[in-house]
Design an enzyme around this catalytic site. Structure first.
Site, short mmCIF file in Angstrom:
data_model
loop_
_atom_site.label_atom_id
_atom_site.label_comp_id
_atom_site.label_asym_id
_atom_site.label_seq_id
_atom_site.Cartn_x
_atom_site.Cartn_y
_atom_site.Cartn_z
N ASP A 162 -3.98 65.04 14.24
CA ASP A 162 -3.76 63.59 14.26
C ASP A 162 -4.95 62.78 13.79
O ASP A 162 -4.85 61.57 13.61
CB ASP A 162 -3.38 63.15 15.68
CG ASP A 162 -2.01 63.70 16.06
OD1 ASP A 162 -1.89 64.38 17.08
OD2 ASP A 162 -1.07 63.48 15.27
N HIS B 73 -7.68 69.65 21.95
CA HIS B 73 -6.37 70.29 21.88
C HIS B 73 -6.27 71.32 23.00
O HIS B 73 -7.25 71.96 23.35
CB HIS B 73 -6.19 71.00 20.53
CG HIS B 73 -4.77 71.29 20.19
ND1 HIS B 73 -4.10 72.38 20.69
CD2 HIS B 73 -3.87 70.61 19.44
CE1 HIS B 73 -2.85 72.38 20.24
NE2 HIS B 73 -2.68 71.32 19.48
#
Ligand code: SDX
Length: 434
Positions: free
Chosen positions: A369, A311
């Site tokens: 996700d 991320h």
């Protein structure tokens, strides 16, 4: 936003005059250096591809601390909102208005959203132009953009009432459009929304009921979906939110801006990662294949990434991933699928990756996700629709950020510059001289 005592001074080794720049403090998080005078004073731009060190705006909606793995919506920790903070519409109210609703405010907000869930009857004809196997995100980009053609009464972005009406319409109609995209893809009739159901129960009804028999929602599954929506509702200035803000800065109407956000979210590096993560797990197939897959990921030439990991901001565990894993377990338990091979594979892959130097040194952790595909698949949502669910949830965040941008006195049309490395001025040679 307050002025820091400290100033930033930019000095140049060639003796050019130094430039002093103000530093601003927010309520929490990193300070910012105001560089707005840089070009006027020095004739130079900053250079920051991917905006790794750039604050594009000031905002009071969502705060992320990537090192701590912390996510706050209007100051409230995501863990509290997702577990005991009420339902998704309460989070919507919070993101839009800055405070959680009291009982009366919630009742009024829910009634308003509920009474805007139908789309214009002519919307169905837009669907008929798509192939049945069109990716749902292509359908959503098209149909959400097309909504603007039905609401000429609320497109004046400078009218606060129009902004409010558009916000409610988008939040209310996204579940209907996502469900219609699904029904169209499987050749079943569209199912109208029902005003006697909660937001998430209504979505499950529009997705999975048919005219042939009564459909009963499963409250555990509805609650799980509602939590998934809360976890995806907003996330600071991510790529799709920045897209919505940039589109909105030109004065584009809110439906066009949200359609632009959907288009950006579709990318596999962003919202498309949940679909890609599940495909990755299915491709790995079994725990035995994990070492070989990890080896491919480490081989830069393979182009293989561990989807659902890493991320831009979180250099610690994405708090949403933890909550998503818990939700995944609850749903699989409810469905008697606690031995689901993909869930076990995901947990094994996560364990191995979190002990591997390659991922540890790069601070790569599971993000929102990684587990969301497994739980959505268990809920009966087809893989191709995962990102559509993400878009459904993120609509409130996009709209809240769009409203904040429109009302920001500092906002201007977004227009970044560049470092030009192409051909300097030259004359066009006649074709026989080329
Ligand atoms: C979302 O921004 C948001 O807030 C987004 C989001 C939201 O709610 O809006 O949180 C939703 O988009 C979550 C992220 C979903 N994407 C994925 O899961 C796709 C896989 N992840 C990567 O593509 C990547 O981690 C990004 C795009 C998410 C972040 O990329 P960055 O910040 O640009 O980091 P990077 O590419 O510079 O990576 C740093 C290093 C590189 O290696 P080196 O060059 O240092 O050797 O880490 C490696 C990368 O190759 N790396 C990965 C990796 N992610 C980064 N290696 C393997 N697998 C990965 N997933």
């Amino acid at each position: 936003m307050t002025n820091s005592e400290t100033k930033a001074t930019l000095s140049f080794s060639d003796g050019s005059p130094a430039l002093e720049m103000p530093i601003y403090k927010g309520s929490i998080g990193p300070d910012v250096i105001d560089i707005r005078k840089l070009y006027g004073s020095t004739g130079m731009f900053t250079y920051d591809p991917g905006f790794m060190s750039t604050a594009a705006c000031n905002s009071s909606i969502t705060y992320i601390d990537g090192d701590k793995g912390e996510l706050l919506y209007r100051g409230y920790p995501i863990e509290q909102l997702a577990v005991n903070g009420g339902d998704f519409l309460e989070t919507c109210y919070l993101l839009l208005n800055g405070e959680l609703p009291n009982a009366d405010q919630k009742k009024e907000f829910v009634a308003t959203v509920t009474n805007h869930t139908m789309v214009h009857e002519q919307m169905q004809f837009f669907f008929r132009g798509f192939r049945r196997d069109a990716h749902p995100m292509s359908v959503l980009v098209g149909t959400v953009g097309a909504l603007a053609s039905f609401y000429h009464d609320s497109l004046d972005i400078n009218d606060p009432h129009h902004r409010e009406v558009s916000a409610i319409r988008l939040i209310a109609k996204m579940p209907t459009l996502v469900a219609m995209a699904y029904k169209y893809s499987i050749g079943q009739p569209f199912v109208y929304p029902r005003n006697d159901l909660s937001y998430s129960a209504n979505f499950m009804h529009m997705m999975f009921s048919t005219p042939c028999e009564p459909y009963k929602t499963n409250e555990v599954l509805v609650r799980a979906l509602d939590r998934i929506l809360i976890l995806h509702a907003d996330h600071e200035q991510n790529a799709s939110t920045s897209t919505v803000r940039l589109a909105g800065s030109s004065g584009a109407n809110p439906f066009a801006c949200i359609a632009a956000g959907i288009a950006c979210l579709w990318g596999p590096a962003h919202g498309g990662a949940n679909e890609a993560a599940l495909s990755m797990l299915e491709e790995i197939g079994s725990v035995d294949n994990i070492p070989n897959f990890i080896a491919q990921v480490k081989d830069k030439n393979s182009g293989v990434k561990l989807m659902g990991f890493g991320h831009r901001v979180y250099k610690n565990y994405d708090p949403r991933a933890k909550l998503m894993r818990e939700t995944c377990y609850e749903v699989l338990q409810e469905l008697g699928l606690q031995d689901d091979p993909l869930f076990k594979l995901a947990m094994a892959l996560e364990k191995i990756a979190l002990e591997d130097e390659y991922f540890v040194s790069r601070k790569l952790y599971p993000n929102v996700d990684f587990y969301s595909g497994i739980v959505q698949r268990a809920l009966g949502i087809p893989t191709a629709l995962f990102t559509g669910i993400f878009a459904l949830a993120r609509t409130v965040g996009w709209i809240a950020q769009w409203k904040e941008m429109i009302s920001d006195p500092e906002q201007k049309i977004g227009r970044p510059r560049q470092l030009f490395v192409g051909a300097a001025k030259r004359d066009v040679p006649p074709i026989d001289k080329r």
